[in-house]
Scaffold this motif. Structure first.
Motif, PDB file in Angstrom:
ATOM      1  N   VAL A  61      15.425  15.122  -0.272  1.00  0.00           N
ATOM      2  CA  VAL A  61      16.315  14.714   0.819  1.00  0.00           C
ATOM      3  C   VAL A  61      15.617  14.710   2.178  1.00  0.00           C
ATOM      4  O   VAL A  61      16.255  14.450   3.199  1.00  0.00           O
ATOM      5  N   ALA A  64      16.203  11.708   4.133  1.00  0.00           N
ATOM      6  CA  ALA A  64      17.614  11.363   4.317  1.00  0.00           C
ATOM      7  C   ALA A  64      18.283  12.184   5.419  1.00  0.00           C
ATOM      8  O   ALA A  64      19.286  11.756   5.983  1.00  0.00           O
ATOM      9  N   PRO A 232      24.307  13.443   3.588  1.00  0.00           N
ATOM     10  CA  PRO A 232      23.239  13.967   2.722  1.00  0.00           C
ATOM     11  C   PRO A 232      23.459  15.419   2.317  1.00  0.00           C
ATOM     12  O   PRO A 232      23.148  15.806   1.185  1.00  0.00           O
ATOM     13  N   LEU A 236      24.599  17.052  -1.602  1.00  0.00           N
ATOM     14  CA  LEU A 236      24.011  18.218  -2.268  1.00  0.00           C
ATOM     15  C   LEU A 236      25.090  19.212  -2.683  1.00  0.00           C
ATOM     16  O   LEU A 236      25.048  19.785  -3.778  1.00  0.00           O
TER      17      LEU A 236
END
Length: 370
Positions: A61, A64, A232, A236
């Motif tokens: 990530v 991102a 983002p 998760l």
């Protein structure tokens, strides 16, 4: 006279040799364990079980998320290691990558570790004071803590620093065994307050206090100044099979020229909707700014700012409940009971404030999780 000088030199050299021998013997008499190599790190996302660093975000990530989020995600806030040992002295040595302290938060809170233990027969946690040195390599020595292999130790990692490497050392004739427990975690997505500012030591961050009240891991996904309900991070969180989600981002979502009340309302609704899509029944807890409306604060403008965004959060919560969203809970600012003795500045709790926040969330979660 010369003989006296010669004798003094010999005595000094002999003493120096003995000290060096003792130091070498001490070093050789210890063995060190690497919790990262043993995949023993707890308090972070399941996707990081095999990670090779102490970060809170997976490498996937990095592109991102915004740069400050990634940087703060390298901090080890909320992470801990559990182990058993009969050793009565434990040394922790490690290296961190950034500044040791902040103007409003001490070195042992920003960059220190913290050791607790619990016996098999008790739910009560005990605490060990460590003798520490903050040099190129940070060392904590926990001495004379008793010899009892019926205890499970919990070592909390630094709240606001990035750990480069870390080892736990005990006497070479003793054993240490890392422990990992499977549980459905409580996930906290928040701001600097949840990351741990400004606890005096790691164990007193409210998420860590909360973690000692439950058998569930508490995962700290809080980012100082950057808890903004961003997709983002929500992606998760959605991927985790959690027992509860705490969204405590209002302190970083003030109403400004760039963010209207309608936009804040939309952010909250989007976050709840994302979580509900995959987790239709998992409890979601929203909260107002913990310092909103704190009695005794003379800074009127600041209190107005906190109150305005908190008012939007409360209104959005009511509308979501009225629309039929189940297992959605709300913590108003007054429930945290902060006062003028609870913070170090305009918002960040001291240890008193941390305990109050943890107690509030504990009471809510005990009713929800039963």
């Amino acid at each position: 006279m010369n003989s006296i000088i010669s004798l003094s030199k010999e005595s000094f050299l002999c003493s120096l040799f003995c000290l060096l021998s003792l130091s070498l013997s001490f070093a050789q008499g210890k063995k060190y364990y690497n919790p990262l190599a043993e995949q023993a790190i707890q308090g972070r996302l399941k996707i990081l079980d095999q990670a090779t660093d102490y970060g809170r975000l997976p490498q996937a990530v990095k592109s991102a998320v915004r740069e400050p989020v990634w940087f703060l995600g390298t901090n080890s806030a909320g992470q801990y290691v559990e182990f058993t040992t009969e050793a009565d002295s434990i040394q922790v040595r490690y290296k961190v990558k950034h500044a040791l302290n902040m103007p409003h938060m001490p070195t042992i809170g920003v960059s220190g570790v913290d050791l607790y233990a619990r016996k098999e027969s008790s739910f009560a946690w005990e605490w060990a004071f460590g003798q520490y040195q903050f040099k190129d390599t940070v060392t904590y020595n926990f001495n004379n803590i008793g010899s009892d292999n019926k205890r499970t130790f919990r070592l909390y990692l630094p709240l606001y620093n990035t750990v480069d490497w870390l080892e736990i050392g005990i006497s070479s004739n003793k054993q240490l065994q890392f422990v990992r427990k499977d549980s459905k975690p409580i996930i906290v997505y928040g701001t600097s307050i949840a990351q741990g500012a400004c606890a005096s030591r790691p164990g007193l961050a409210w998420t860590n206090i909360l973690g000692r009240d439950f058998e569930n891991e508490v995962i700290n996904l809080a980012f100082s100044g950057n808890g903004r309900l961003e997709k983002p991070l929500l992606d998760l969180i959605v991927a985790e099979d959690a027992s509860a989600f705490i969204l405590d981002c209002i302190p970083n979502l003030a109403i400004t020229r760039e963010r209207s009340e309608a936009q804040l309302d939309s952010l909250i609704r989007h976050a709840v909707s994302m979580l509900r899509t995959k987790h239709p029944n998992t409890p979601i807890i929203l909260a107002e700014h913990s310092s909103a409306g704190t009695p005794g604060f003379q800074n009127i403008h600041t209190m107005y700012e906190y109150g305005r965004s908190s008012h939007v959060a409360a209104s959005t919560f009511r509308q979501l409940k009225e629309s039929g969203v189940k297992n959605l809970y709300f913590v108003p600012a007054k429930a945290f009971s902060l006062d003028v003795n609870s913070t170090v500045d305009y918002a960040h709790p001291n240890d008193i404030g941390m305990i109050k926040i943890a107690d509030t969330y504990r009471d809510v979660l005990q009713k929800i999780l039963k």
